[in-house]
Design a protein around this motif. Structure first.
Motif, PDB file in Angstrom:
ATOM      1  N   ILE A 189       0.805  -1.264  -0.104  1.00 44.44           N
ATOM      2  CA  ILE A 189       0.030   0.197  -0.035  1.00 44.44           C
ATOM      3  C   ILE A 189       0.996   1.266  -0.028  1.00 44.44           C
ATOM      4  O   ILE A 189       0.607   2.201  -0.696  1.00 44.44           O
ATOM      5  N   LEU A 190       2.003   1.343   0.872  1.00 42.88           N
ATOM      6  CA  LEU A 190       2.925   2.534   0.695  1.00 42.88           C
ATOM      7  C   LEU A 190       3.584   2.454  -0.505  1.00 42.88           C
ATOM      8  O   LEU A 190       3.600   3.699  -0.933  1.00 42.88           O
ATOM      9  N   THR A 191       3.885   1.495  -1.128  1.00 43.42           N
ATOM     10  CA  THR A 191       4.395   1.499  -2.529  1.00 43.42           C
ATOM     11  C   THR A 191       3.438   2.132  -3.359  1.00 43.42           C
ATOM     12  O   THR A 191       3.970   3.182  -4.450  1.00 43.42           O
ATOM     13  N   VAL A 192       2.294   1.814  -3.363  1.00 42.65           N
ATOM     14  CA  VAL A 192       1.177   2.376  -4.382  1.00 42.65           C
ATOM     15  C   VAL A 192       1.103   3.849  -4.249  1.00 42.65           C
ATOM     16  O   VAL A 192       0.979   4.542  -4.888  1.00 42.65           O
ATOM     17  N   ILE A 193       1.037   4.092  -2.857  1.00 44.09           N
ATOM     18  CA  ILE A 193       0.785   5.493  -2.498  1.00 44.09           C
ATOM     19  C   ILE A 193       1.926   6.590  -3.072  1.00 44.09           C
ATOM     20  O   ILE A 193       1.998   7.572  -3.656  1.00 44.09           O
ATOM     21  N   GLY A 194       3.283   6.052  -2.988  1.00 44.32           N
ATOM     22  CA  GLY A 194       4.453   6.456  -3.409  1.00 44.32           C
ATOM     23  C   GLY A 194       4.361   6.901  -4.860  1.00 44.32           C
ATOM     24  O   GLY A 194       4.693   7.596  -5.484  1.00 44.32           O
ATOM     25  N   VAL A 195       3.834   5.504  -5.616  1.00 46.90           N
ATOM     26  CA  VAL A 195       3.869   5.582  -7.205  1.00 46.90           C
ATOM     27  C   VAL A 195       2.630   6.733  -7.535  1.00 46.90           C
ATOM     28  O   VAL A 195       2.860   7.488  -8.616  1.00 46.90           O
ATOM     29  N   VAL A 196       1.581   7.015  -6.815  1.00 45.36           N
ATOM     30  CA  VAL A 196       0.609   8.044  -7.415  1.00 45.36           C
ATOM     31  C   VAL A 196       1.209   9.309  -6.891  1.00 45.36           C
ATOM     32  O   VAL A 196       1.023  10.269  -7.770  1.00 45.36           O
TER      33      VAL A 196
END
Length: 306
Positions: free
Chosen positions: A289-296
């Protein structure tokens, strides 16, 4: 007309999601659950389908205007891209033998990190400090997900990171090698020229590294003819991913595709967990989830810096 246009776009996006997630899950099933342990041959089947269907789509159905190659140098550049593309797909397929889809998607989400890294070293292109800052949660999330992954496999992880880095390298090199207006190709034409070259590379690799794979596949088909249908459907689906990718970009925008791609990763994770029932930890999911937030955040920072 607006309703019709929206329905058409929604249909394209649905087809793109379905084909992307479908080919990913079917690759996992064939290479891991079914026991067809030949990732190079599987990729070769994909590229054969892409060669055939790309030619038909452009030359017969005119889905994209035909762009001809202008020089031998341009062909050599496309061949170099094709080799890197082969490495990325094969490494990705190898990783699926050892790792769950949910974890490979988490690692794959770090593509922006490698893209920024290669762009900095190869083109001296510098991003804003805010853009680089957004890459911190991208990488941190994967580190957390790695520590919390119950099915972690070191070799599979190395292959997955290699596949992600190779995808980013191809993207950067494509911008460098095909930078002039005369050499630029849309994704459909680029695939049409890359796929046959990829077939040659993969055929040699399969003959050397996956000895007698054709004979083994034929023997498997005699016992279970479904393997042939799996391979045919999987290969057609692999081309459909590229076709729908092109059409979604054409009818929306590259930025919309990027946003949809971020969401697709999350959808693929949920579906893969439901289908394959692979164990997941709370720490692993928080990392993803943290990775996806970072990508966004990275996508937003890139948009603002333009």
């Amino acid at each position: 007309m607006k309703v019709s246009s929206r329905s058409f776009t929604l249909g394209l996006v649905t087809a793109w999601y379905s084909s992307n997630i479908g080919v990913l899950l079917l690759n996992k099933y064939l290479l891991s659950n079914y026991g067809f342990r030949y990732p190079i041959f599987l990729t070769l089947c994909h590229m054969l389908a892409c060669s055939l269907f790309s030619y038909i789509a452009i030359n017969w159905f005119k889905l994209a205007p035909l762009q001809t190659l202008r020089s031998r140098l341009q062909f050599l550049k496309i061949s170099a891209l094709s080799l890197i593309f082969c490495l990325s797909v094969v490494a990705g397929n190898v990783s699926l033998r050892y790792l769950p889809v949910s974890f490979t998607q988490a690692v794959g989400a770090t593509t922006p990190f490698f893209t920024a890294l290669f762009a900095c070293f190869m083109t001296s292109k510098k991003e804003s400090w805010l853009t680089y800052l957004t890459l911190v949660p991208v990488v941190t999330g994967v580190i957390i997900a790695t520590g919390g992954e119950p099915s972690f496999h070191l070799f599979g992880f190395i292959m997955c990171v290699g596949a992600t880095a190779a995808r980013a390298l191809k993207s950067v090199l494509q911008g460098i090698l095909l930078s002039s207006e005369a050499e630029k190709l849309n994704s459909m034409n680029l695939l049409m020229y890359m796929a046959p070259v990829a077939v040659i590379f993969l055929l040699v690799a399969a003959l050397v590294m996956e000895e007698n794979v054709v004979g083994i596949t034929i023997a498997l088909a005699r016992d279970d003819v479904k393997i042939l249908w799996y391979l045919i459907f999987n290969s057609a689906l692999a081309y459909f991913v590229n076709l729908t990718n092109f059409l979604v970009t054409k009818h929306t925008s590259a930025l919309t595709l990027q946003v949809l791609g971020n969401a697709k990763g999350a959808v693929a994770v949920v579906i893969s967990i439901l289908i394959f029932r692979n164990p997941v930890s709370v720490i692993g999911m928080l990392g993803y989830i943290l990775t996806v937030i970072g990508v966004v955040l990275y996508s937003e920072a890139k948009k603002r810096s333009r």
